[in-house]
Design an enzyme around this catalytic site. Structure first.
Site: not given
Length: 743
Positions: A15, A429, A638
């Protein structure tokens, strides 16, 4: 020292509590900087400095679990998880065979089943013990081992709940068999409770393991795409078949029709159409010719090609894709923190509730009825297992990020997958994103008077200057001027960022200063532009980018280039606006050119004449206005803007995906992939919320029902198993998201 990154395949977890225990163990190793353990994938992602992999494996084993280092470059895939599934299935079969007679004996406990024959020998407590003991201590040994491991590490997990609940039922039955009367024995044995519980939980674990295996199918499919063989050209021109692992960079390979491309390479001769759907999600084959790049794993459709190997192993595009998908699947989404916090305290709280339940039943509600008290207590312990809670987030992340990869959308982190659906503004862009990014020369004009060079010399001069620049517009000008233009020597070349270029020309034994670029560049050098402004504006109204030509202190002409809008840009932008998003175009072009392109695709908001280093400032302004901003660019020029945005998205063209810059890489240079990214993010987060809701609701409602005695322990075991499976199956719905979803 460079940071080392390891991935460990874990085993033995039951678990989310086990995942936390392993995380603590790995974080305790000197040099480890970060650890993420994914319960669903059973993989630990570790970042460390100067730490041997063996030391990490030792730490995991010291915590009571097992681990091995994942190496995707190995020739054979690791099938340990498949073997574990098989072992769990065989355990279930054995448990079912032994538990079936015990389950049948339950018919003898109810008045409404009196007519059903139950053999007396099956009611014998020692026969029942003989059937239940192997189930309890051989098949159920995994729960005792898991309990010991967890408790030794200072935590409590699901195994503790199962071991306590089944042991209580088993040993209480042993006590009754040894010391109680025949009537009590007939009414109060619980051997079937412990045995059937273990059987159902093992069945649930097998279902869960199979479902988790399906949720990691994306990685397996990518791994299966890695070619095994290649045709390598020898020095004598003949070919030999070799393993891809034997190839070296620079080797020449032959690729026949129908074959997989063995490695990232460059076409030397031949042409063909190549199926790159595994890379981009686009089913239409891509034409390839000399000089074009090929990606390993793609399929050559119909032509013969000879290619030179460029990248291998971990440097290949496919390996990078696998790395990014795994990175997203092993990272933790912010939404998972709540589940982790609850899981950390859940088991101790449940143990307290179980103790209270027993005492309330045994000493207040039904004093002396220890059998009923035991049943309610066992039901509480079993129904409360937090497996579903631990699986809720990672299984959805696995399925969502894997499906996105099949669509050609790579999420680097699960956090990005979660936040993308909250974006309110998309900044695009222009060049290479909205447009093709491959402008062409459309106009080159000179005045007819007051110039010291003829038109041919001026063209040659323009070409000479622009050849020194790497800007796409400059390359378009160079490509558009014929090769017969006489070469001119230049000196002192300078690139003026965002404005243009300049250099000194040497021709006819004279030196001339020449500028090519924007009005701003001309003004900075005291060159009067008035005579050409009307013509410049007219070309810009057509969506062309115009560069002025300054010769000494005179403006002698202009060149114009046009970049065509991508085929599906307008459709994608329309879709984004229909989703309620604000779409902004940002470009270094002048206002008129920007407006012309924006008008074609339906964008109202424009940032024009923005230098590359200033794009990030506009992103910051939008963020300050409260917008959640996604910036889409080429991932190189960019980079500052991509890093400043909440979500940076790089447009890719197959192998150039700018993975280091952006949060998301779109493998296909198509804005519709952005729509896919938003769609997958939205569906994945919705799926996570559904899983978390039902996991919380299951435990919140199930515990009081069990404590009230309204839920038999074996039903609680079945419900617990089904809850985990249902969470995984719900997550698997994400694998069926349509590839071409556009609405």
């Amino acid at each position: 020292m460079a940071t080392q990154q390891y991935q460990l395949q874990l085993s033995g977890m039951s678990c989310a509590g086990c995942a936390k225990t392993i995380e603590r163990a790995l974080q305790g190793v000197d040099g480890v900087s970060s650890v993420n353990v994914n319960f669903a994938t059973e993989i630990a992602a570790v970042e460390a400095n100067n730490v041997a992999a063996a030391k990490l494996v030792e730490a995991v084993k010291g915590a009571g679990y097992d681990a091995s280092v994942i190496d995707h470059e190995q020739s054979e895939p690791d099938d340990s998880r498949e073997r574990a599934q098989q072992v769990q299935f065989y355990k279930f079969i054995a448990a079912a065979i032994l538990s079936a007679p015990l389950l049948y004996t339950m018919l003898g406990h109810f008045s409404w089943t009196d007519s059903i024959y139950v053999p007396n020998w099956l009611m014998n407590p020692w026969v029942q013990m003989a059937l239940a003991t192997p189930v309890q201590f051989i098949i159920g040994w995994q729960f005792y081992k898991g309990s010991y491991t967890a408790l030794r590490g200072g935590a409590a997990n699901m195994d503790v709940l199962v071991a306590l609940g089944t042991s209580a039922a088993y040993f209480y039955s042993v006590f009754l068999a040894a010391f109680a009367s025949d009537h009590v024995i007939h009414e109060g044995l619980y051997f079937e409770t412990s045995a059937v519980l273990i059987t159902l939980i093992v069945l649930g674990k097998w279902f869960e393991a199979r479902a988790k295996g399906r949720s990691s199918a994306a990685i397996k499919q990518l791994l299966n795409l890695q070619p095994k063989q290649a045709l390598r050209e020898r020095n004598d021109g003949e070919t030999e078949q070799v393993a891809v692992a034997e190839l070296k960079v620079g080797d020449v390979i032959h690729i026949k029709p129908g074959q997989q491309v063995p490695a990232d390479s460059e076409v030397m001769s031949g042409d063909s159409a190549v199926d790159e759907s595994m890379l981009t999600g686009e089913s239409v084959p891509v034409d390839k010719k000399q000089g074009d790049s090929l990606t390993g794993g793609t399929i050559n459709k119909n032509g013969f090609m000879k290619a030179k190997v460029k990248k291998l192993g971990k440097d290949s595009a496919l390996a990078q894709i696998i790395k990014v998908v795994e990175q997203a699947q092993t990272s933790k989404a912010p939404i998972q923190r709540l589940a982790d916090q609850v899981s950390a305290i859940f088991v101790p709280v449940v143990l307290g509730i179980a103790v209270i339940t027993f005492f309330v039943w045994a000493f207040w509600y039904q004093p002396g009825d220890y059998g009923s008290a035991l049943e309610a207590t066992v039901a509480v312990l079993v129904i409360a297992c937090p497996c579903a809670l631990g699986l809720a987030t990672p299984t959805s992340i696995m399925a969502g990020s894997g499906r996105a990869a099949q669509m050609g959308v790579l999420f680097k982190q699960s956090e990005t997958l979660e936040i993308t659906h909250t974006v309110t503004t998309v900044v695009l862009d222009k060049t290479g994103t909205i447009t093709e990014g491959k402008p062409k020369l459309t106009d080159i004009e000179f005045n007819t008077a007051e110039r010291q060079l003829n038109e041919g010399q001026l063209k040659a001069a323009v070409k000479a200057l622009e050849q020194q620049s790497e800007h796409p517009l400059a390359q378009a000008v160079v490509a558009g001027i014929s090769d017969d233009a006489k070469a001119i020597a230049i000196e002192n070349f300078k690139a003026h960022e965002g404005r243009g270029v300049s250099a000194t020309l040497n021709t006819d034994n004279k030196a001339y200063l020449m500028h090519i670029g924007t009005t701003r560049l001309m003004q900075e050098n005291d060159i009067d532009c008035n005579a050409w402004l009307e013509r410049k504006e007219a070309l810009e109204q057509e969506g062309k980018t115009v560069m002025l030509i300054g010769f000494e202190k005179q403006l002698v002409g202009l060149v114009a280039v046009a970049d065509t809008v991508r085929e599906y840009s307008k459709d994608a932008i329309t879709n984004l606006k229909q989703r309620g998003l604000k779409v902004v175009m940002i470009t270094g072009d002048n206002q008129r050119t920007a407006e012309a392109i924006a008008k074609q695709v339906g964008i109202e908001h424009i940032f024009a004449e923005v230098l590359p280093e200033n794009k990030a400032e506009h992103i910051t302004k939008l963020r300050d206005q409260g917008e959640i901003v996604a910036m889409v660019g080429d991932g190189i020029n960019d980079a500052p803007a991509l890093a400043t945005a909440h979500v940076g998205i790089a447009m890719g063209t197959g192998t150039d995906v700018a993975l280091e810059t952006a949060n998301i890489a779109l493998m296909r240079a198509d804005l519709r992939s952005l729509v896919d990214a938003l769609y997958v993010s939205n569906k994945t987060v919705r799926n996570i919320r559904q899983n978390l809701f039902w996991a919380f609701a299951y435990n919140t409602l199930g515990i009081p029902v069990a404590a009230a005695g309204l839920l038999a322990p074996w039903l609680a075991g079945g419900a617990m198993a089904l809850s985990s499976v249902s969470v995984v199956l719900n997550a698997l719905r994400l694998q069926r998201l349509p590839t071409k979803r556009r609405s």
